[in-house]
Design an enzyme around this catalytic site. Structure first.
Site, PDB file in Angstrom:
ATOM      1  N   SER A 133     -18.987  23.830  17.398  1.00  0.00           N
ATOM      2  CA  SER A 133     -17.698  23.218  17.758  1.00  0.00           C
ATOM      3  C   SER A 133     -16.611  24.286  17.638  1.00  0.00           C
ATOM      4  O   SER A 133     -16.839  25.350  17.041  1.00  0.00           O
ATOM      5  CB  SER A 133     -17.390  22.056  16.808  1.00  0.00           C
ATOM      6  OG  SER A 133     -17.152  22.561  15.504  1.00  0.00           O
ATOM      7  N   TYR A 145      -7.564   5.982  16.379  1.00  0.00           N
ATOM      8  CA  TYR A 145      -7.163   7.117  15.534  1.00  0.00           C
ATOM      9  C   TYR A 145      -5.983   6.699  14.669  1.00  0.00           C
ATOM     10  O   TYR A 145      -5.115   5.950  15.146  1.00  0.00           O
ATOM     11  CB  TYR A 145      -6.781   8.313  16.425  1.00  0.00           C
ATOM     12  CG  TYR A 145      -6.818   9.639  15.710  1.00  0.00           C
ATOM     13  CD1 TYR A 145      -8.028  10.228  15.376  1.00  0.00           C
ATOM     14  CD2 TYR A 145      -5.641  10.299  15.365  1.00  0.00           C
ATOM     15  CE1 TYR A 145      -8.069  11.452  14.720  1.00  0.00           C
ATOM     16  CE2 TYR A 145      -5.676  11.533  14.703  1.00  0.00           C
ATOM     17  CZ  TYR A 145      -6.892  12.098  14.388  1.00  0.00           C
ATOM     18  OH  TYR A 145      -6.927  13.303  13.733  1.00  0.00           O
ATOM     19  N   TRP A 192      -7.856  16.633   6.428  1.00  0.00           N
ATOM     20  CA  TRP A 192      -7.179  16.258   7.683  1.00  0.00           C
ATOM     21  C   TRP A 192      -6.009  17.210   7.888  1.00  0.00           C
ATOM     22  O   TRP A 192      -5.056  17.203   7.092  1.00  0.00           O
ATOM     23  CB  TRP A 192      -6.696  14.805   7.591  1.00  0.00           C
ATOM     24  CG  TRP A 192      -6.310  14.215   8.904  1.00  0.00           C
ATOM     25  CD1 TRP A 192      -6.742  14.593  10.143  1.00  0.00           C
ATOM     26  CD2 TRP A 192      -5.416  13.116   9.112  1.00  0.00           C
ATOM     27  NE1 TRP A 192      -6.182  13.795  11.110  1.00  0.00           N
ATOM     28  CE2 TRP A 192      -5.366  12.882  10.504  1.00  0.00           C
ATOM     29  CE3 TRP A 192      -4.661  12.305   8.263  1.00  0.00           C
ATOM     30  CZ2 TRP A 192      -4.581  11.880  11.062  1.00  0.00           C
ATOM     31  CZ3 TRP A 192      -3.886  11.305   8.815  1.00  0.00           C
ATOM     32  CH2 TRP A 192      -3.854  11.094  10.205  1.00  0.00           C
ATOM     33  N   TYR A 217     -14.699  16.452   7.792  1.00  0.00           N
ATOM     34  CA  TYR A 217     -13.468  16.501   8.594  1.00  0.00           C
ATOM     35  C   TYR A 217     -13.654  15.874   9.966  1.00  0.00           C
ATOM     36  O   TYR A 217     -12.715  15.813  10.764  1.00  0.00           O
ATOM     37  CB  TYR A 217     -12.959  17.949   8.723  1.00  0.00           C
ATOM     38  CG  TYR A 217     -13.877  18.861   9.504  1.00  0.00           C
ATOM     39  CD1 TYR A 217     -14.997  19.444   8.919  1.00  0.00           C
ATOM     40  CD2 TYR A 217     -13.628  19.136  10.846  1.00  0.00           C
ATOM     41  CE1 TYR A 217     -15.838  20.276   9.644  1.00  0.00           C
ATOM     42  CE2 TYR A 217     -14.462  19.966  11.581  1.00  0.00           C
ATOM     43  CZ  TYR A 217     -15.566  20.533  10.967  1.00  0.00           C
ATOM     44  OH  TYR A 217     -16.398  21.345  11.698  1.00  0.00           O
ATOM     45  N   GLY A 218     -14.852  15.396  10.273  1.00  0.00           N
ATOM     46  CA  GLY A 218     -15.110  14.755  11.560  1.00  0.00           C
ATOM     47  C   GLY A 218     -16.359  13.906  11.451  1.00  0.00           C
ATOM     48  O   GLY A 218     -17.087  13.964  10.440  1.00  0.00           O
ATOM     49  N   VAL A 246     -13.998  24.188  15.791  1.00  0.00           N
ATOM     50  CA  VAL A 246     -13.733  24.400  14.359  1.00  0.00           C
ATOM     51  C   VAL A 246     -14.849  25.267  13.774  1.00  0.00           C
ATOM     52  O   VAL A 246     -14.580  26.227  13.042  1.00  0.00           O
ATOM     53  CB  VAL A 246     -13.654  23.062  13.582  1.00  0.00           C
ATOM     54  CG1 VAL A 246     -13.477  23.324  12.092  1.00  0.00           C
ATOM     55  CG2 VAL A 246     -12.519  22.188  14.082  1.00  0.00           C
ATOM     56  N   ARG A 261     -27.160  21.091  17.080  1.00  0.00           N
ATOM     57  CA  ARG A 261     -28.187  20.221  17.659  1.00  0.00           C
ATOM     58  C   ARG A 261     -29.199  21.062  18.436  1.00  0.00           C
ATOM     59  O   ARG A 261     -28.816  22.081  19.037  1.00  0.00           O
ATOM     60  CB  ARG A 261     -27.542  19.216  18.623  1.00  0.00           C
ATOM     61  CG  ARG A 261     -26.807  18.134  17.899  1.00  0.00           C
ATOM     62  CD  ARG A 261     -26.653  16.916  18.766  1.00  0.00           C
ATOM     63  NE  ARG A 261     -25.540  17.019  19.694  1.00  0.00           N
ATOM     64  CZ  ARG A 261     -25.092  16.000  20.402  1.00  0.00           C
ATOM     65  NH1 ARG A 261     -25.683  14.822  20.307  1.00  0.00           N
ATOM     66  NH2 ARG A 261     -24.066  16.140  21.215  1.00  0.00           N
ATOM     67  N   MET A 292     -18.721  13.209  14.395  1.00  0.00           N
ATOM     68  CA  MET A 292     -19.100  13.233  15.808  1.00  0.00           C
ATOM     69  C   MET A 292     -20.290  12.329  16.126  1.00  0.00           C
ATOM     70  O   MET A 292     -20.374  11.797  17.221  1.00  0.00           O
ATOM     71  CB  MET A 292     -19.404  14.668  16.255  1.00  0.00           C
ATOM     72  CG  MET A 292     -18.206  15.592  16.352  1.00  0.00           C
ATOM     73  SD  MET A 292     -16.861  15.019  17.408  1.00  0.00           S
ATOM     74  CE  MET A 292     -17.561  15.027  19.024  1.00  0.00           C
ATOM     75  N   LYS A 310     -14.697  24.074  25.112  1.00  0.00           N
ATOM     76  CA  LYS A 310     -13.425  23.355  24.954  1.00  0.00           C
ATOM     77  C   LYS A 310     -12.725  23.299  26.313  1.00  0.00           C
ATOM     78  O   LYS A 310     -12.548  24.322  26.973  1.00  0.00           O
ATOM     79  CB  LYS A 310     -12.591  24.123  23.923  1.00  0.00           C
ATOM     80  CG  LYS A 310     -11.212  23.654  23.685  1.00  0.00           C
ATOM     81  CD  LYS A 310     -11.093  22.376  22.889  1.00  0.00           C
ATOM     82  CE  LYS A 310     -11.754  22.323  21.545  1.00  0.00           C
ATOM     83  NZ  LYS A 310     -11.983  20.975  21.015  1.00  0.00           N
TER      84      LYS A 310
END
Ligand SMILES: NC(=O)c1ccc[n+]([C@@H]2O[C@H](COP(=O)([O-])OP(=O)(O)OC[C@H]3O[C@@H](n4cnc5c(N)ncnc54)[C@H](OP(=O)(O)O)[C@@H]3O)[C@@H](O)[C@H]2O)c1
Length: 379
Positions: free
Chosen positions: A184, A67, A304, A278-279, A186, A206, A281, A371
């Site tokens: 997610s 990261y 970000w 922004y990701g 977010v 998914r 995964m 989470k």
């Protein structure tokens, strides 16, 4: 933090942290370590007790060492305590809700028992207590309806969702936004913040066995449509979409997945649209057809939240936090689907280490579903 050996003698150790001595696979490098009481806080700092600390996907990347934001090692915890060479150790975790327990000289605006969240990245939040700079935290108002889970998860995901809906495309009531990874944390915040603004959302997730339950959960948050990535391969989707939107172009797509599904999702955008990533995964690279840039004037950008915090003043940070607190206390932004993992004072460091590694392994494999939040009890 003063250093003590790993063997936990309950009466002696008043604090615990999830630490690592070197970057690598979190299910192998993380350990729970007990240590003694914090000294009184130096000037301009406060001692805090952590209430809840989320496990976010980026935390795993930080521990892996991949990261961009690097944590600073905690020089008072030596890795010899973890059985390796004598190097300082890192305390894991970036986000968390803490309560002020002691205030150092020169600190104004913070008192004992205040709730605070971290604004400086990578402070090391997976611990029971630590000392932090007064300017590295923001006081959270105790608004009615604002839960510990709300506050603990407020620094990263809700502001990311809010800012992405705000900063790229001027959206008005009735406009549509699409996103992948819609379940997610977010994604859940995007759905709710969009709904609170009268925006409609097209959400991709998914495929899974319990899809109908997930669709119901996301619709209850305000999702307009929820589809799986399989629907993207179906040519009839474009026609259906026109019926849903009344022919209105969709001008914002939010991406935290990458790969072929994101390419297909981007093709659904109208002219002058933004794809905001922004990701990643799926860990798959993102490839976009050149024609979308030439003929549809597509703009592809990244977002970000850590950069946002670096660029904005404390007043701007506080303003955004207050907007989110209001949404939460009005019930318009619910707690993310979550699971609290308590580490009790009765568990040995070895048992606690195994528990944390199991939580990480579940997050690692995707399909965590909820989470995870750590509650590290020492009493
Ligand atoms: N740029 C920023 O400022 C910023 C801020 C916050 C978060 N993020 C990023 O946003 C992403 C989501 O974070 P979060 O905390 O909201 O996550 P989260 O609640 O832990 O959820 C993870 C999401 O990723 C999906 N996922 C996991 N593995 C996947 C794969 N191989 N292919 C497709 N989807 C997969 C999960 O879907 P399933 O349910 O199907 O497993 C789930 O929707 C992460 O990449 C995170 O680093 C970025």
């Amino acid at each position: 933090m003063p250093f003590f050996p790993t063997k936990r003698l309950l009466a002696q150790f008043t604090n615990r942290a999830v630490v690592y001595a070197q970057h690598g696979d979190p299910t192998k490098v993380l350990s729970v370590l007990s240590y003694g009481p914090l000294p009184s806080p130096p000037s301009n700092t406060v001692n805090v007790r952590f209430i809840l600390s989320p496990v976010n996907p980026a935390d795993i990347n930080v521990i892996e060492g991949v990261y961009p934001t690097k944590p600073k090692p905690d020089t008072s915890l030596r890795s010899s305590a973890l059985g390796s060479s004598d190097q300082p150790a890192y305390v894991a975790g970036n986000e968390g809700l803490a309560e002020v327990t002691e205030v150092g000289n020169g600190v104004s605006g913070l008192e004992k028992k205040d709730w605070v969240i971290m604004t400086k990245p990578q402070l090391g939040t997976w611990c029971s207590s630590r000392n932090v700079g007064a300017h590295d935290v923001l006081k959270v108002p105790r608004a009615p309806g604002l839960s510990e889970v709300h506050a603990a998860t407020m620094t990263v995901n809700p502001p990311t969702a809010y800012n992405m809906l705000q900063e790229f495309v001027p959206l008005k009531e009735g406009d549509w936004v699409m996103q992948n990874g819609a379940n997610s944390a977010v994604g859940q915040a995007v759905i709710q913040i969009a709904a609170s603004r009268g925006l409609k959302t097209l959400n991709f997730v998914r495929p899974r066995d319990d899809l109908a339950d997930l669709v119901k959960q996301l619709e209850a948050l305000g999702a307009t449509k929820v589809l799986t990535y399989d629907a993207l391969a179906d040519k009839s989707l474009r026609k259906e979409l026109k019926t849903w939107t009344g022919g209105r172009d969709i001008r914002l797509a939010l991406n935290c997945v990458g790969g072929q599904e994101t390419t297909l999702m981007t093709r659904l955008l109208g002219s002058d649209a933004y794809l905001v990533s922004y990701g990643a995964m799926s860990k798959q690279p993102l490839s976009l057809p050149t024609s979308l840039f030439i003929f549809k004037n597509l703009t592809a950008r990244g977002f970000w939240q850590s950069r946002w915090y670096l660029e904005k003043s404390r007043d701007e940070q506080r303003r955004l936090m207050n907007v989110l607190v209001n949404l939460m206390s009005q019930g318009k932004l619910k707690e993310p689907m979550h699971e609290i993992i308590s580490i009790s004072a009765k568990e040995s460091d070895e048992e606690a280490t195994q528990k944390v590694r199991d939580v990480i392994a579940k997050s690692y494999s995707g399909r965590q579903g909820k989470k995870a939040l750590l509650r590290i009890n020492v009493e």
